[in-house]
Design an enzyme around this catalytic site. Structure first.
Site, short mmCIF file in Angstrom:
data_model
loop_
_atom_site.label_atom_id
_atom_site.label_comp_id
_atom_site.label_asym_id
_atom_site.label_seq_id
_atom_site.Cartn_x
_atom_site.Cartn_y
_atom_site.Cartn_z
CG HIS A 1 -1.90 -0.99 1.04
ND1 HIS A 1 -1.88 -1.92 2.19
CD2 HIS A 1 -3.39 -0.87 0.71
CE1 HIS A 1 -2.83 -3.05 1.19
NE2 HIS A 1 -3.78 -2.15 1.01
CG ASP B 1 -3.54 -6.21 -3.58
OD1 ASP B 1 -4.76 -6.00 -3.62
OD2 ASP B 1 -2.57 -6.44 -3.39
#
Length: 582
Positions: free
Chosen positions: A250, A323
């Site tokens: 992230h 993702d």
């Protein structure tokens, strides 16, 4: 020493595999498959629900769709508010968006979740071709639970690895997905088959079954079989494997500096099990393997990993899904979000995810749509991806076990929480409990005069403890407690040391390095110390010689707390094994 799965487990997983089959077309579609059809022969008024073989129908729909419809079909957007935004509704109504994702920001009201999904699906059915939406979420079990509300908080993957029974994995997949199926969610981004190779990782941790590649593959395949039996498409993640790094994609692009041979014998193994069992979907991770690709590109944007290895070498035929593209792991490399989308498409992904809904004129849309008009090879890649998505939808939605397009909010209490699932997850939690250390106090059955203190941050921990030890006192500290905080953390830790002086036995919860350090402050207290470890067991593997007994439970679910105290009290035999090679 490598921990082998119990013989009973292997037999159980064979049963699970009998249910692990790709979704098949409906009976009517199979019947009509005996008739010879061609794309040109189908009438012009067909739609998704027309009664033709799925191969021919998918080819026909794709051949007749406009570029914008094809590109929309391979996008998946989420929403940030309690209900889908007007912008997301526009993407579905006006552009034929292919998929949506339910993130965990506003899912406490499951009735509103069901209502929102139903409304979006109705908009999809007002489109010319009536192609329904894939509706996805992350409901892995354990601490990754995006749909909240009344859904079950389960012991999680590492608890399954500790029991070692694939039948536990099968039923975990079944009950978790049975709940979200009732909400109209038809795709789950689970199981995580990342190995717990880097035991300093807080990103994977107990999301992993274990650090043994073969065991993770068997358990992941069994979980996926249970998902399919519940009527939800499972998605294995994060290909090519996230477990050997403690970096968070992230925030950064994690680099795994291993060669092909190491990767093939380790991270790839669980995915091979799932490919053999024809897993319907695999998620590509924002992870860099420079020794394999010879550059820094993330696997999610890598043609080497997704097309050359996953498709061509391994023969994988299912969906490849990125993702979340809003993570820095891909955009830092690509330079922009629109370029990251382009690279993801070219690499071989079939569905591109964004946790937020793109604006209608955003570059990730306009740039790639224009490229379809000027680059025939790029357009061909988009068409193949859209065709694969539509074919998967045809096989799934024309199956009688598919999740409802229009879930009924009024009937959710019949399915959530799942009553049989509640019984199963308590039993499964009991099977997972493992000794790190067994001392003289086990089982712990003190006399009436003994003074006991239970320490931790969860009310349910105290409740379960006082069921067995009703005279015990409790000491609360914050779940976010840190031993190195200048104010509250140190004050709270000092308070524990001071309070502990009045007691004979201290039962303390450890769930991270900070609480482990606080527990170590009791080393010279002269008290009996019992440690209950939840989440990763690595924090209690060393430097706890002063503790009498250490039990591992792998999650902060109520089931795990009940199982930990039940084990400590001697209510059942402890037979789990810490699923790490030591």
């Amino acid at each position: 020493m490598k921990k082998s799965l119990p013989v009973f487990s292997i037999c159980a997983v064979l049963f699970a595999f009998t249910l692990f089959m790709p979704f098949t077309p409906s009976i009517s579609a199979q019947t009509s498959a005996n008739t010879n059809f061609t794309v040109d022969a189908l009438p012009w008024d067909i739609d998704f629900w027309s009664d033709y073989p799925s191969d021919i129908l998918a080819d026909t729909l794709v051949s007749r769709m406009e570029d914008s419809e094809l590109l929309s079909q391979i996008f998946m957007f989420g929403w940030a508010g309690a209900e889908p935004s007007e912008l997301l509704n526009q993407w579905v109504s006006d552009r034929g968006l292919g998929s949506v994702k339910v993130f965990g920001w506003n899912t406490d009201d499951i009735h509103l979740v069901a209502k929102s999904i139903s409304a979006l699906q109705k908009k999809s059915q007002n489109r010319p071709y009536k192609i329904p939406l894939f509706v996805a979420t992350d409901q892995e079990g354990g601490w990754i639970r995006h749909v909240k509300g009344e859904t079950l908080i389960t012991p999680g993957n590492m608890a399954i690895g500790a029991s070692g029974y694939p039948i536990d994995a099968w039923y975990s997949g079944y009950y978790i997905n049975k709940e979200i199926h009732a909400l109209g969610i038809n795709m789950n981004f689970a199981p995580s088959v990342d190995l717990f190779t880097n035991q300093n990782s807080s990103i994977i941790g107990t999301r992993s079954f274990c650090d043994d590649a073969d065991n993770a593959g068997v358990l992941g395949a069994a979980f996926s079989a249970g998902s399919i039996a519940a009527g939800v498409i499972p998605t294995a993640k994060h290909f090519p494997g996230h477990g050997a790094t403690n970096e968070d994609s992230h925030i950064f692009l994690p680099t795994l500096d291993i060669d092909y041979e190491t990767w093939e014998k380790r991270e790839l193994v669980p995915f091979k099990y799932l490919i053999t069992e024809k897993i319907p979907a695999i998620m590509s991770g924002h992870l860099s393997f420079p020794q394999i690709t010879h550059n820094q590109e993330p696997a999610s944007l890598s043609k080497t990993f997704l097309t050359e290895i996953l498709r061509n070498q391994l023969g994988y035929e299912g969906l490849i899904i990125t993702d979340d593209m809003m993570m820095n792991g891909d955009t830092l490399y690509a330079g922009s979000l629109s370029n990251a989308y382009k690279m993801a498409i070219e690499a071989g992904n079939d569905i591109i995810i964004s946790s937020t809904t793109a604006r209608l004129n955003e570059a990730l849309w306009t740039t790639n749509l224009n490229k379809m008009k000027t680059d025939e090879e790029f357009k061909s890649i988009v068409k193949k991806a859209a065709r694969r998505v539509i074919k998967c939808k045809l096989d799934y939605f024309k199956n009688p076990g598919a999740a409802p397009l229009y879930p009924n909010p009024q009937t959710l209490s019949q399915f959530i929480p799942d009553k049989d699932g509640q019984k199963f997850f308590l039993e499964q939690a009991c099977r997972s409990i493992s000794f790190q250390k067994r001392g003289e106090l086990f089982p712990y059955k003190p006399d009436s005069s003994e003074k006991i203190l239970i320490c931790g941050p969860f009310t349910s921990l105290f409740n379960e403890g006082k069921k067995r030890y009703p005279s015990a006192d409790t000491f609360y500290f914050s779940y976010k407690l840190r031993d190195d905080m200048e104010n509250f953390g140190m004050w709270n830790a000092d308070g524990l040391e001071w309070t502990a002086r009045r007691y004979d036995t201290i039962i303390i919860l450890v769930y991270d390095k900070h609480t482990a350090n606080i527990a170590r402050r009791l080393r010279n207290s002269g008290k009996h110390i019992i440690i209950l470890s939840v989440l990763s067991p690595v924090f209690v593997l060393e430097d706890f010689d002063f503790a009498d007994t250490i039990l591992c439970g792998y999650s902060y679910s109520d089931y795990s707390f009940a199982a930990l105290f039940g084990a400590l009290h001697g209510e059942f035999s402890v037979r789990g094994t810490i699923p790490l090679l030591r």
